[in-house]
Design an enzyme around this catalytic site. Structure first.
Site: not given
Length: 245
Positions: A110-112
């Site tokens: 998952l992206d930050q």
């Protein structure tokens, strides 16, 4: 299994360190907290509970975890500008041995700035099954968008949009307009920044992204950001389709 190998397999250090922990009386075993100072004593691992320096731990041959990822964390062991999501886990889970790569690994990333359900495991077959596009494991995202949603955007997401790096259109498996700025999107693929790029392709912009489910497993509504738990046996079985190592 010898107590030394039990500790080693669960991530409490090298075999020498694990042997030292036992010999120095830092390990107790069983419901009676029996102190054991023989690192080569044999124990049945099924249901085995032990304590290392007072911290309780249960033996798990493989690790299957659910974590509620908060914003501002990277799904990487070598993060850049943000802390690693792995720092939210106890050290033994980051150091588990007996696998090709020590420690648990995120099942996809998952992206930050994306929050929500993240699975982690040290079972390579389990990770591959959930990340391989040919298994079509559905993932549900709660998407907050910048501009009000309309039926044209919903229809395009369901019919398929073309992304810059692939001439084949990508489609949402399901798409529900929950509110003017809230979309519930189900995907069975895992392309780079897919949700953000799909919304951009229909003329909108993602302002917030939260994953609420993977396959049959939903993120508990009462789980705090940054909290984690072991997956239940039935959850692992359902996710893996009965094919766990």
């Amino acid at each position: 299994m010898s107590l030394q190998d039990v500790l080693f397999s669960q991530g409490f250090g090298t075999r020498r360190i694990c042997s030292g922990l036992v010999e120095q009386g830092h390990v107790t075993v069983g419901p009676q907290d029996q102190t054991c100072t023989d690192p080569f004593s044999e124990w049945e691992t099924d249901g085995l509970v032990f304590r290392v320096q007072g911290v309780a731990w249960q033996y798990h041959r493989r690790a299957y975890l659910l974590l509620n990822k908060p914003a501002g964390f990277e799904c990487s062991h070598k993060p850049g500008a943000h802390p690693s999501v792995y720092t939210l886990l106890p050290a033994p889970l980051r150091q588990r041995a007996g696998t090709a790569a020590a420690g648990v690994q995120a099942v996809g990333r998952l992206d930050q700035d994306t929050t929500g359900l993240l699975l982690l495991s040290d079972d390579g077959k389990f990770i591959h099954r959930l990340t391989s596009p040919r298994h079509h494991v559905p993932k549900i995202y709660e998407v907050t968008v910048k501009h009000p949603l309309d039926e044209r955007q919903i229809r395009r997401l369901l019919d398929g949009v073309v992304l810059a790096d692939d001439p084949q259109p990508v489609r949402a498996a399901a798409c529900e307009r929950v509110g003017d700025l809230h979309l519930r999107l189900t995907l069975t693929e895992g392309k780079y920044h897919q949700v953000k790029r799909m919304l951009a392709a229909v003329g909108n912009r993602v302002e917030g992204l939260h994953r609420s489910a993977i396959g049959p497993v939903r993120l508990p509504e009462d789980m705090a950001p940054g909290a984690w738990r072991w997956l239940k046996a039935e959850e692992v079985h359902a996710l893996a389709g009965g094919a766990v190592s």
